[in-house]
Write a protein that holds these residues in place. Sequence first.
Motif, PDB file in Angstrom:
ATOM      1  N   PRO A  59       1.008  -1.267  -0.072  1.00 22.91           N
ATOM      2  CA  PRO A  59      -0.081  -0.132  -0.103  1.00 22.91           C
ATOM      3  C   PRO A  59       0.765   1.406   0.001  1.00 22.91           C
ATOM      4  CG  PRO A  59       0.003  -1.097   2.235  1.00 22.91           C
ATOM      5  CD  PRO A  59       0.708  -1.828   1.000  1.00 22.91           C
ATOM      6  N   VAL A  60       0.507   2.436  -0.725  1.00 25.60           N
ATOM      7  CA  VAL A  60       1.192   3.509  -0.564  1.00 25.60           C
ATOM      8  C   VAL A  60       0.310   4.548   0.419  1.00 25.60           C
ATOM      9  CG1 VAL A  60       1.633   5.600  -2.002  1.00 25.60           C
ATOM     10  CG2 VAL A  60       1.695   3.288  -3.115  1.00 25.60           C
ATOM     11  N   LEU A  61       1.063   4.847   1.339  1.00 21.96           N
ATOM     12  CA  LEU A  61       0.101   5.752   2.614  1.00 21.96           C
ATOM     13  C   LEU A  61       1.067   6.953   2.727  1.00 21.96           C
ATOM     14  CD1 LEU A  61       0.061   2.791   5.078  1.00 21.96           C
ATOM     15  CD2 LEU A  61      -1.613   3.650   3.488  1.00 21.96           C
ATOM     16  N   PRO A  62       0.252   7.827   3.412  1.00 18.52           N
ATOM     17  CA  PRO A  62       0.958   9.303   4.008  1.00 18.52           C
ATOM     18  C   PRO A  62       2.034   8.887   4.977  1.00 18.52           C
ATOM     19  CG  PRO A  62      -1.320   9.573   4.114  1.00 18.52           C
ATOM     20  CD  PRO A  62      -0.950   7.856   3.543  1.00 18.52           C
ATOM     21  N   ILE A  63       2.837   9.583   4.946  1.00 15.24           N
ATOM     22  CA  ILE A  63       3.965   9.301   6.257  1.00 15.24           C
ATOM     23  C   ILE A  63       3.499   9.288   7.397  1.00 15.24           C
ATOM     24  CG2 ILE A  63       6.092  10.608   7.502  1.00 15.24           C
ATOM     25  CD1 ILE A  63       6.665  11.702   4.407  1.00 15.24           C
ATOM     26  N   ALA A  64       2.402   9.818   7.742  1.00 14.71           N
ATOM     27  CA  ALA A  64       1.757  10.013   8.921  1.00 14.71           C
ATOM     28  C   ALA A  64       0.969   8.804   9.454  1.00 14.71           C
ATOM     29  CB  ALA A  64       0.772  10.889   9.257  1.00 14.71           C
ATOM     30  N   ASP A  65       0.916   7.830   8.315  1.00 11.62           N
ATOM     31  CA  ASP A  65       0.074   6.665   8.508  1.00 11.62           C
ATOM     32  C   ASP A  65       1.068   5.350   8.685  1.00 11.62           C
ATOM     33  OD1 ASP A  65      -2.056   8.322   8.402  1.00 11.62           O
ATOM     34  OD2 ASP A  65      -2.877   7.374   6.580  1.00 11.62           O
ATOM     35  N   LEU A  66       2.413   5.470   8.462  1.00 13.44           N
ATOM     36  CA  LEU A  66       3.062   4.497   8.433  1.00 13.44           C
ATOM     37  C   LEU A  66       3.486   3.589   9.796  1.00 13.44           C
ATOM     38  CD1 LEU A  66       6.024   5.769   5.789  1.00 13.44           C
ATOM     39  CD2 LEU A  66       4.100   4.353   5.752  1.00 13.44           C
ATOM     40  N   GLU A  67       3.537   4.545  10.912  1.00 11.67           N
ATOM     41  CA  GLU A  67       4.111   3.711  12.203  1.00 11.67           C
ATOM     42  C   GLU A  67       2.785   2.659  12.408  1.00 11.67           C
ATOM     43  OE1 GLU A  67       3.808   2.856  16.002  1.00 11.67           O
ATOM     44  OE2 GLU A  67       2.432   4.566  15.354  1.00 11.67           O
ATOM     45  N   ALA A  68       1.692   3.103  12.208  1.00 12.16           N
ATOM     46  CA  ALA A  68       0.662   2.033  12.627  1.00 12.16           C
ATOM     47  C   ALA A  68       0.768   0.758  11.953  1.00 12.16           C
ATOM     48  CB  ALA A  68      -0.908   2.866  12.295  1.00 12.16           C
ATOM     49  N   VAL A  69       1.463   0.548  10.838  1.00 10.27           N
ATOM     50  CA  VAL A  69       1.450  -0.561   9.884  1.00 10.27           C
ATOM     51  C   VAL A  69       3.061  -1.442   9.941  1.00 10.27           C
ATOM     52  CG1 VAL A  69      -0.326   0.038   8.442  1.00 10.27           C
ATOM     53  CG2 VAL A  69       1.925   0.513   7.667  1.00 10.27           C
ATOM     54  N   CYS A  76      14.480   7.308   3.024  1.00 16.31           N
ATOM     55  CA  CYS A  76      15.139   7.383   1.640  1.00 16.31           C
ATOM     56  C   CYS A  76      14.298   8.666   1.032  1.00 16.31           C
ATOM     57  CB  CYS A  76      15.131   6.317   0.666  1.00 16.31           C
ATOM     58  SG  CYS A  76      15.179   4.825   1.436  1.00 16.31           S
ATOM     59  N   ALA A  77      14.425   9.904   1.453  1.00 21.16           N
ATOM     60  CA  ALA A  77      13.580  11.146   1.047  1.00 21.16           C
ATOM     61  C   ALA A  77      14.376  12.224   1.197  1.00 21.16           C
ATOM     62  CB  ALA A  77      12.303  11.241   1.738  1.00 21.16           C
ATOM     63  N   PRO A  78      13.806  13.368   0.874  1.00 26.69           N
ATOM     64  CA  PRO A  78      14.610  14.810   1.009  1.00 26.69           C
ATOM     65  C   PRO A  78      14.971  14.904   2.708  1.00 26.69           C
ATOM     66  CG  PRO A  78      13.178  14.832  -0.721  1.00 26.69           C
ATOM     67  CD  PRO A  78      12.588  13.482  -0.231  1.00 26.69           C
ATOM     68  N   ALA A  79      15.649  15.709   2.611  1.00 26.63           N
ATOM     69  CA  ALA A  79      16.305  15.793   4.163  1.00 26.63           C
ATOM     70  C   ALA A  79      15.331  16.540   5.047  1.00 26.63           C
ATOM     71  CB  ALA A  79      17.531  16.743   4.054  1.00 26.63           C
ATOM     72  N   PRO A  80      14.536  17.751   4.517  1.00 24.01           N
ATOM     73  CA  PRO A  80      13.503  18.124   5.434  1.00 24.01           C
ATOM     74  C   PRO A  80      12.472  17.203   5.932  1.00 24.01           C
ATOM     75  CG  PRO A  80      13.786  19.428   3.146  1.00 24.01           C
ATOM     76  CD  PRO A  80      14.707  18.110   3.100  1.00 24.01           C
ATOM     77  N   LEU A  81      12.486  15.991   5.420  1.00 24.30           N
ATOM     78  CA  LEU A  81      11.300  15.154   5.853  1.00 24.30           C
ATOM     79  C   LEU A  81      11.527  14.254   6.938  1.00 24.30           C
ATOM     80  CD1 LEU A  81       9.384  13.971   2.513  1.00 24.30           C
ATOM     81  CD2 LEU A  81       8.805  15.697   3.974  1.00 24.30           C
ATOM     82  N   LEU A  82      12.955  14.426   7.229  1.00 25.74           N
ATOM     83  CA  LEU A  82      13.596  13.241   8.317  1.00 25.74           C
ATOM     84  C   LEU A  82      12.691  13.373   9.446  1.00 25.74           C
ATOM     85  CD1 LEU A  82      16.453  11.780   9.156  1.00 25.74           C
ATOM     86  CD2 LEU A  82      16.407  13.617  10.378  1.00 25.74           C
ATOM     87  N   PRO A  83      12.405  14.625  10.340  1.00 25.71           N
ATOM     88  CA  PRO A  83      11.890  14.431  11.526  1.00 25.71           C
ATOM     89  C   PRO A  83      10.384  13.832  11.573  1.00 25.71           C
ATOM     90  CG  PRO A  83      12.277  16.759  10.867  1.00 25.71           C
ATOM     91  CD  PRO A  83      12.848  15.715  10.075  1.00 25.71           C
ATOM     92  N   GLU A  84       9.702  14.107  10.604  1.00 18.63           N
ATOM     93  CA  GLU A  84       8.161  13.632  10.454  1.00 18.63           C
ATOM     94  C   GLU A  84       8.180  12.215  10.290  1.00 18.63           C
ATOM     95  OE1 GLU A  84       7.061  16.249   6.726  1.00 18.63           O
ATOM     96  OE2 GLU A  84       5.602  14.710   7.055  1.00 18.63           O
TER      97      GLU A  84
END
Length: 273
Positions: A59-69, A76-84
């Motif tokens: 499944p392709v999910l938003p970053i915020a939904d990944l922890e649940a699964v 492996c994304a642009p640096a500004p996304l690291l904290p979220e």
Amino acid sequence: MSRETMSVARVAVVGLGGIGQKVVEALDQGIAGLTLAAISVQNPDKHAAFLAELGKTPPVLPIADLEAVADIVIECAPAPLLPEIVRPFVTKGKTAIVLSVGALLFNDDLVALAKTHGGQIVVPTGALIGLDAVTAAAEGKIHSVKMVTRKPVKGLAGAPYIVENKIDIDSITEPLKIFEGTAREAAKGFPANLNVAVALSLAGVGPDATTLQIWADPALTRNVHRVEVDADSARFSMQIENIPSENPKTGRITALSVIALLRKRGAALRVGT
Ligand SMILES: NC(=O)C1=CN([C@@H]2O[C@H](COP(=O)(O)OP(=O)(O)OC[C@H]3O[C@@H](n4cnc5c(N)ncnc54)[C@H](OP(=O)(O)O)[C@@H]3O)[C@@H](O)[C@H]2O)C=CC1
Ligand SMILES: O=C([O-])CC(=O)C(=O)O
């Protein structure tokens, strides 16, 4: 619990660029003890054909939904996304494998969060070499760590340091030293080009004591990193000449380093620290 009875860990991957695609392919083909649970990208349509070719389309999910699964996230994304990407995982005591290592220096709450909640942030050797020897030497006293990076012009183009200082690298005909400073300064000026210097610094003497020169070289086709370490246990120098991936800023070996790290996790024989 023996390794045979160890439960399978669910992995989420953020980004399907030079690094993420190869890691996802390897997970899809099978890595012991791991299953690909989900991915996250900026533009899912762009990746529809790639995902359809996988044995099992995640499944392709938003970053915020990944922890649940997932139990492990690979950034492996642009640096500004690291904290979220990292924060939700380490807050739940889970693991985040990070490639945009430079961004760790500007989000130092993340390591503290991982410590508080029993999570772990893992930095693979990535596009570099010899972090095993550097971490071993750091158990004793390291006197100095010096790195010199030489890249083709397109491996550096667009970096904030180059833009802000109006350095015209496109028209150079000879190698040009464009930066000399610390790994911390490099992380700021070259967030998409010098994660390796920050990884080296975190393994050794830290981002303010690790020194770096960056050269743009129009004759080069590879990203070349040379490191000199002087310690009370050993003196060593090492050089890697990386073949760029589809992303000219990123060496091909980076994805392979992540895959090797994932395989080690469940292996009966582990080689290297
Ligand atoms: N530690 C190391 O040794 C090394 C680290 N790196 C670093 O690793 C990181 C990844 O590198 P690389 O794979 O080459 O990068 P790419 O630019 O090739 O790929 C980045 C990916 O991130 C995705 N992305 C962008 N925005 C979002 C978003 N909002 N949500 C989810 N996904 C998003 C993009 O999606 P889409 O495709 O849909 O646009 C793309 O697939 C970079 O920060 C790079 O500097 C690189 C080399 C070595
Ligand atoms: O460190 C980075 O971000 C990328 C790099 O130098 C390489 O791939 O050789």
